[in-house]
Design a protein around this motif. Structure first.
Motif, short mmCIF file in Angstrom:
data_model
loop_
_atom_site.label_atom_id
_atom_site.label_comp_id
_atom_site.label_asym_id
_atom_site.label_seq_id
_atom_site.Cartn_x
_atom_site.Cartn_y
_atom_site.Cartn_z
N UNK A 140 0.83 -1.20 0.00
CA UNK A 140 0.00 0.00 0.00
C UNK A 140 0.86 1.25 0.00
N UNK A 141 2.08 1.15 0.50
CA UNK A 141 3.01 2.26 0.52
C UNK A 141 4.21 1.87 -0.34
N UNK A 142 4.57 2.66 -1.33
CA UNK A 142 5.71 2.29 -2.18
C UNK A 142 7.01 2.28 -1.39
N UNK A 143 7.72 1.20 -1.46
CA UNK A 143 9.00 1.05 -0.77
C UNK A 143 10.11 1.20 -1.79
N UNK A 144 11.05 2.10 -1.53
CA UNK A 144 12.13 2.32 -2.48
C UNK A 144 13.38 2.82 -1.76
N UNK A 181 8.66 -6.20 -2.42
CA UNK A 181 9.52 -5.62 -3.45
C UNK A 181 10.01 -4.24 -3.01
N UNK A 182 11.27 -3.97 -3.24
CA UNK A 182 11.85 -2.65 -2.96
C UNK A 182 12.37 -2.08 -4.27
N UNK A 183 11.85 -0.94 -4.65
CA UNK A 183 12.24 -0.30 -5.89
C UNK A 183 13.56 0.46 -5.71
N UNK A 184 14.26 0.66 -6.83
CA UNK A 184 15.47 1.45 -6.81
C UNK A 184 15.16 2.94 -6.72
N UNK A 185 16.15 3.72 -6.32
CA UNK A 185 15.94 5.17 -6.20
C UNK A 185 15.69 5.82 -7.55
N UNK A 242 14.11 0.44 -11.66
CA UNK A 242 13.04 -0.49 -11.34
C UNK A 242 13.40 -1.30 -10.10
N UNK A 243 12.82 -2.45 -9.99
CA UNK A 243 12.99 -3.31 -8.83
C UNK A 243 14.47 -3.51 -8.49
N UNK A 244 14.82 -3.32 -7.19
CA UNK A 244 16.23 -3.35 -6.79
C UNK A 244 16.53 -4.38 -5.72
#
Length: 484
Positions: A24-28, A147-151, A154-156
């Motif tokens: 629900x909250x984008x993680x990056x 999933x943790x996105x890159x700064x 894409x996916x990191x």
């Protein structure tokens, strides 16, 4: 953290067929290329206990001090009734601090009159919860991937959360604690395979979180790359489910983090994978360690993380993966001064001997056959297959002040000395064996000596180095020099 003021609903999984957390909250990763996780474990929350205030204060202190991007609670969260009231209190802490959080179940969480499924239904009502119940066709509840996105990409990175269950049906026959099941392992392998394929066949840096430690935690006790408290017997399953073997196969998991053992918080490396306990968090949990949490800080685009323990008293036991070097090494080892050498030329000098040996000390009593220089350490030029030895001498140029870990992988014996100090003792007649040691070095030139002998059958020598900022590697030729 106090910076996520609105919520964005994003699709579950970037790649078709993957079962990921309903984020629900984008993680990056942050702009500085880091992503910080705090692991809380074994809260043992009792809604009737006055110690809940202490547990709350511990969690809030860690969150406010470290300002993580994500919190993960690894089981035994609410262990007394009324469970719903306890879970409401836990959820409220993270909502007040505005920190996304995930939860894996412990062996006590489903003992308070509610199933794991019901608990996850409660958790899913919070906009800050980033986990889910997971697929229904495999064992357990709460098997999911975050999933943790890159700064800027894409996916990191990936965070695998698994249900480690509670007790086997027959404890007399199979032991006190249950094991992660085969279809969970198969699910992990399929997830990992698809993510790797979608990432150009390159495994994504990943971590795994669950409650009950796996048997491989026994393997790192007493190793020189292990630090932390080991104050109680490891309560792992008696049966090894081969989860660790699959992690080695897939090549993505950098570290595994569990709880369950309240007076263990050690971390070490086994076959390239860090195995770590969290720090017990709950004031009502048994155990004598200061309550707190484990911090794990990932580096974007790298198979690398730093981890440490945070309590109300401060920061302790910093550990740097994959080097296996720690803050204890940096604080306790005496730094060796660098030397000046004139007009260094690249290379390694050697003296070659022949004869029968039981130890590298026998080299002094044997007849010298030949001497010269090589670009690096090698035994490939030996004139005979068995019963020979080498004495290597060079100067290694250390790029920056710090703790370095050297190793030899040899068949038979070897020793590595820095500035006259034995750092790696891999001596004696034996088959191929890896031994490492640590030394604190100032930047500049240091004398490096390697002694080696081959007795009978099998001959091998590899000499390597690692540091906090240098992944383990065979010492490059560019670091080895001879004085004028």
């Amino acid at each position: 953290m106090k910076k996520l003021l609105s919520f964005v609903i994003i699709a579950s999984g970037l790649f078709a067929g993957l079962v990921t957390a309903q984020t629900k909250i984008p993680l990056k990763f942050e702009e500085n290329g880091k992503f910080k996780i705090v692991q809380f474990t074994d809260l043992h929350w009792n809604p009737h206990s006055q110690n809940c205030a202490h547990t709350t204060a511990t969690i809030k202190h860690v969150l406010q001090t470290e300002k993580p991007n994500l919190a993960i609670i690894t089981g035994d969260v609410v262990t007394s009734r009324p469970a719903e009231k306890g879970w409401q209190a836990i959820i409220k802490i993270f909502e007040e601090e505005e920190i996304p959080f995930a939860v894996t179940m412990g062996n006590h969480d489903a003992e308070q009159g509610y199933t794991r499924e019901t608990i996850y239904n409660w958790l899913n009502q919070s906009p800050y919860f980033v986990g889910n119940k997971g697929p229904e066709d495999i064992h357990g509840c709460g098997n999911f991937v975050i999933e943790v996105q890159g700064s800027k990409s894409d996916l990191a990175a990936l965070l695998y959360c698994l249900d480690s269950h509670d007790y086997p049906e027959n404890t007399r026959k199979y032991g006190e604690y249950d094991r992660i099941k085969y279809n969970q392992i198969e699910w992990y392998r399929k997830q990992s395979e698809q993510y790797t394929k979608s990432n150009g066949n390159k495994p994504l840096p990943s971590l795994a979180f669950f409650h009950i430690p796996i048997p491989e935690y026994h393997n790192i006790i007493g190793q020189n790359t292990t630090i932390g408290h080991n104050e109680e017997v490891i309560s792992s399953p008696n049966i090894n489910s081969a989860l660790f073997s699959s992690m080695v196969d897939m090549g993505d998991i950098m570290g595994v983090f569990t709880g369950h053992d309240h007076d263990n918080d050690y971390i070490g490396i086994n076959y390239g994978i860090a195995l770590g306990f969290g720090r017990t968090t709950g004031a009502d949990a048994r155990g004598k360690l200061e309550r707190g949490g484990r911090i794990i800080e990932l580096y974007e685009g790298q198979q690398k993380f730093d981890t440490w323990i945070r309590t109300a008293k401060g920061k302790e036991l910093s550990y740097y993966y994959p080097s296996g070097i720690s803050s204890l090494d940096e604080e306790n080892l005496k730094y060796l001064a660098a030397k000046n050498i004139k007009q260094p030329q690249q290379g390694v000098r050697y003296i070659y001997y022949e004869g029968e040996y039981k130890s590298t000390t026998d080299l002094d009593s044997k007849t010298e056959v030949k001497r010269g220089s090589f670009p690096n350490f090698t035994i490939k030029e030996a004139a005979v297959k068995d019963h020979f030895g080498y004495e290597f001498h060079t100067w290694i140029k250390i790029p920056e002040r710090g703790v370095y870990r050297f190793y030899t992988y040899s068949d038979d014996g070897s020793k590595l000395l820095i500035d006259g100090n034995v750092i790696v003792d891999n001596d004696g007649s034996h088959s191929a064996r890896y031994i490492s040691g640590k030394v604190a070095l100032e930047a500049g030139f240091h004398e490096l000596k390697v002694l080696y002998f081959e007795s009978y059958m099998g001959e091998e020598l590899e000499v390597g180095i690692a540091s906090r900022n240098m992944n383990e590697t065979i010492i490059p030729e560019e670091m080895l020099f001879l004085p004028e």
